[in-house]
Design a protein around this motif. Structure first.
Motif, mmCIF file in Angstrom:
data_model
loop_
_atom_site.group_PDB
_atom_site.id
_atom_site.type_symbol
_atom_site.label_atom_id
_atom_site.label_comp_id
_atom_site.label_asym_id
_atom_site.label_seq_id
_atom_site.Cartn_x
_atom_site.Cartn_y
_atom_site.Cartn_z
ATOM 1 N N CYS A 140 0.832 -1.213 0.000
ATOM 2 C CA CYS A 140 0.000 0.000 0.000
ATOM 3 C C CYS A 140 0.863 1.258 0.000
ATOM 4 N N GLY A 141 1.952 1.256 0.772
ATOM 5 C CA GLY A 141 2.849 2.402 0.783
ATOM 6 C C GLY A 141 3.488 2.637 -0.576
ATOM 7 N N THR A 142 3.919 1.561 -1.229
ATOM 8 C CA THR A 142 4.509 1.683 -2.565
ATOM 9 C C THR A 142 3.487 2.216 -3.565
ATOM 10 N N ILE A 164 -2.222 4.555 4.010
ATOM 11 C CA ILE A 164 -1.279 3.502 3.649
ATOM 12 C C ILE A 164 -1.202 2.431 4.735
ATOM 13 N N THR A 165 -2.043 2.569 5.746
ATOM 14 C CA THR A 165 -2.130 1.546 6.793
ATOM 15 C C THR A 165 -3.584 1.105 6.883
ATOM 16 N N ILE A 206 -2.208 9.029 7.713
ATOM 17 C CA ILE A 206 -1.337 7.853 7.612
ATOM 18 C C ILE A 206 -2.130 6.567 7.412
#
Length: 541
Positions: free
Chosen positions: A246-248, A373-374, A370
């Motif tokens: 998800c962060g990528t 992405i989490t 945040i």
């Protein structure tokens, strides 16, 4: 509302500490070096590949279908247009299981379409359970929302350009090629990225329509590993893998997405008729009609199916009222918590922005968002692993569900209120300072009057997300503590369709009522300010 920067910093610090603590607990259970195990196990490799595959197909179908619908709505003007666009903007926050029930009532194995085909000795060409059902549900939820975003992009085309196209006698294709497509192309990367992320992290849809191991995503695999197998290491490992992906994806979307340029040219106020053929007009109305039927028919079926013989039976069931009470408590607390945290963070960020400290402002707003992405299930998993070392996690289930839902709603509060709050600060900071307006007085006289509409919108979105969320409650729910989504999921799982229909219509009515009620409750009183040499007086009409 005019809080000091310390309050916003404190809230951001608490959020960061909570997320870091949850992720640290996951890292202790699943060190990053073990991620290679995911590719050695054929099942986890399949789960990862399927997550990308279904998200890509869902994005392709949703955005690909939204393009002609947005263009048609932009070109055509009719009485119900504004109403349709408003409904299109609410499908994303609709309780997922309500939409799933409506789709089952139409496209299920015993649904309306299957019964109609039986009269002609045909069978339903696809099963609602599995990849086909997942794609159908994702298109139902995301196509209207993508249409709304693309339509808003088309509405930013300056009126002078529409007028020039009409004077030049451009055909619909030429206008699309030279005017509309360049504007859509700017917005497409962000819309595609948003829809892809929503489908990639989808939980309730896949849980209800997945149809077995062949149609399992990473989030569902996390839930199964912890809830059914109690394999905390595999659940933690998958959660870290999910967050890494998800962060990528989020960074990639931010890299390719470009904000729309803002200029001083006036936007379209009137419709300029160009050279359009009858075929274009028929196509536009046909596209709009098919989309409206596709979106509204499941919602209509929820109402029709909900009035049945089990209606009073469900209303007499204490389990239903217990679930309804738990849902309302969670929704009220989490939406209030998200709104308070969002206002505190934005009060700090806007103060920094007017002081030209944009880097700090961007940083604190990113901390508030945040959760993008989490995913909620990953955060829930981390909290589960963390807290079980110290106490019985299920005794804290209510608190954990409230906190997770508040964090899930916080990005939408920040997105909704960021610009309005900044504009109020830029416009009224010197006037408030000269009149001596501070604290609660400033909030009541200035801030509330300017921000009541976006505050209502943010509160409603958070409330509806919490009412329909299944990710946190699926992990922490029990017989003693369950919300309406979990109760509805259990009814669907046991094929009690009549009772599920009643619960679905209650949730839909609750969602619709929230928007109307919140907007009515927070209407500001008409207030006038009289400044004099002796002080400040306030009169109410």
């Amino acid at each position: 509302m005019n809080s000091t920067p310390k309050i916003g910093i404190g809230v951001a610090f608490v959020i960061a500490a909570l997320v870091i603590a949850a992720l640290s607990a996951l890292l202790m259970r699943a060190p990053l070096g073990d991620i290679s195990f995911l590719w050695q196990d054929s099942y986890y490799r399949h789960v990862t590949q399927f997550s990308f595959y279904q998200a890509f197909l869902s994005m392709l179908l949703s955005v690909g279908g939204a393009l002609p619908v947005a263009l048609a709505l932009s070109r055509r003007h009719f009485a119900a247009k504004s109403w349709i666009i408003k409904i299109f903007g609410t499908t994303l926050v609709m309780p997922v299981l309500v939409g799933v029930f409506g789709l089952l009532a139409i496209y299920g194995n015993s649904g309306l379409v299957a019964k109609w085909l039986e009269h002609f000795d045909f069978t339903l060409p696809f099963s609602i359970y599995g990849l086909g059902g997942i794609l159908l549900a994702h298109v139902f939820f995301n196509l209207p929302y993508a249409t709304r975003l693309l339509y808003q992009s088309l509405e930013t085309i300056p009126g002078e350009q529409h007028k020039l196209c009409a004077h030049l006698g451009m055909s619909a294709w030429d206008k699309f090629k030279w005017v509309e497509w360049p504007r859509l192309r700017q917005q497409l990367p962000s819309v595609c990225g948003l829809v892809f992320m929503l489908c990639f992290t989808s939980f309730a849809t896949v849980m209800a329509l997945g149809g077995g191991p062949k149609s399992t995503t990473i989030e569902l695999a996390i839930y199964q590993a912890i809830k059914f197998d109690f394999d905390l290491q595999s659940g933690a490992l998958l959660a870290m893998w999910q967050m890494l992906l998800c962060g990528t994806l989020a960074l990639s979307i931010q890299r390719f997405a470009k904000p729309l340029p803002i200029n001083g040219i006036s936007y379209r106020q009137t419709q300029f008729k160009g050279r359009e053929s009858m075929l274009v007009r028929v196509w536009d109305m046909g596209v709009i009609t098919i989309t409206v039927i596709f979106v509204f028919s499941p919602l209509l079926m929820v109402f029709i199916s909900g009035i049945n013989s089990a209606f009073f039976k469900v209303l007499a069931d204490s389990e239903f009222w217990s679930a309804l009470g738990a849902s309302l408590q969670v929704a009220v607390m989490s939406s209030g918590l998200a709104l308070s945290a969002g206002i505190a963070i934005l009060s700090t960020s806007r103060r920094w922005r007017v002081q030209d400290k944009n880097r700090r402002a961007n940083g604190i707003e990113m901390l508030g968002a945040i959760i993008l992405i989490t995913p909620g299930l990953v955060l829930s998993t981390g909290l589960f692993v963390l807290l079980r070392q110290f106490t019985d996690v299920f005794q804290l289930a209510w608190l954990i569900v409230v906190v997770v839902n508040a964090l899930m709603g916080l990005p939408y509060v920040i997105k909704t209120l960021a610009q309005p709050m900044l504009h109020v600060e830029q416009q009224y900071q010197y006037l408030c300072a000269s009149l001596g307006l501070k604290g609660w007085q400033r909030f009541r006289v200035v801030e509330w009057r300017a921000l009541h509409k976006p505050v209502a919108q943010a509160l409603s979105i958070c409330f509806m997300f919490a009412i329909g969320d299944l990710s946190a409650i699926a992990l922490f729910g029990s017989q003693e503590f369950k919300t309406l989504p979990l109760y509805l999921f259990q009814l669907l799982g046991s094929y009690q369709m009549a009772s599920a229909a009643v619960v679905s219509v209650v949730m839909l009515l609750l969602s619709i009522g929230v928007f109307s009620l919140v907007e009515w409750l927070i209407k500001p009183r008409k207030t006038s300010i009289i400044a004099s040499n002796t002080g400040l007086k306030e009169t109410t009409c």
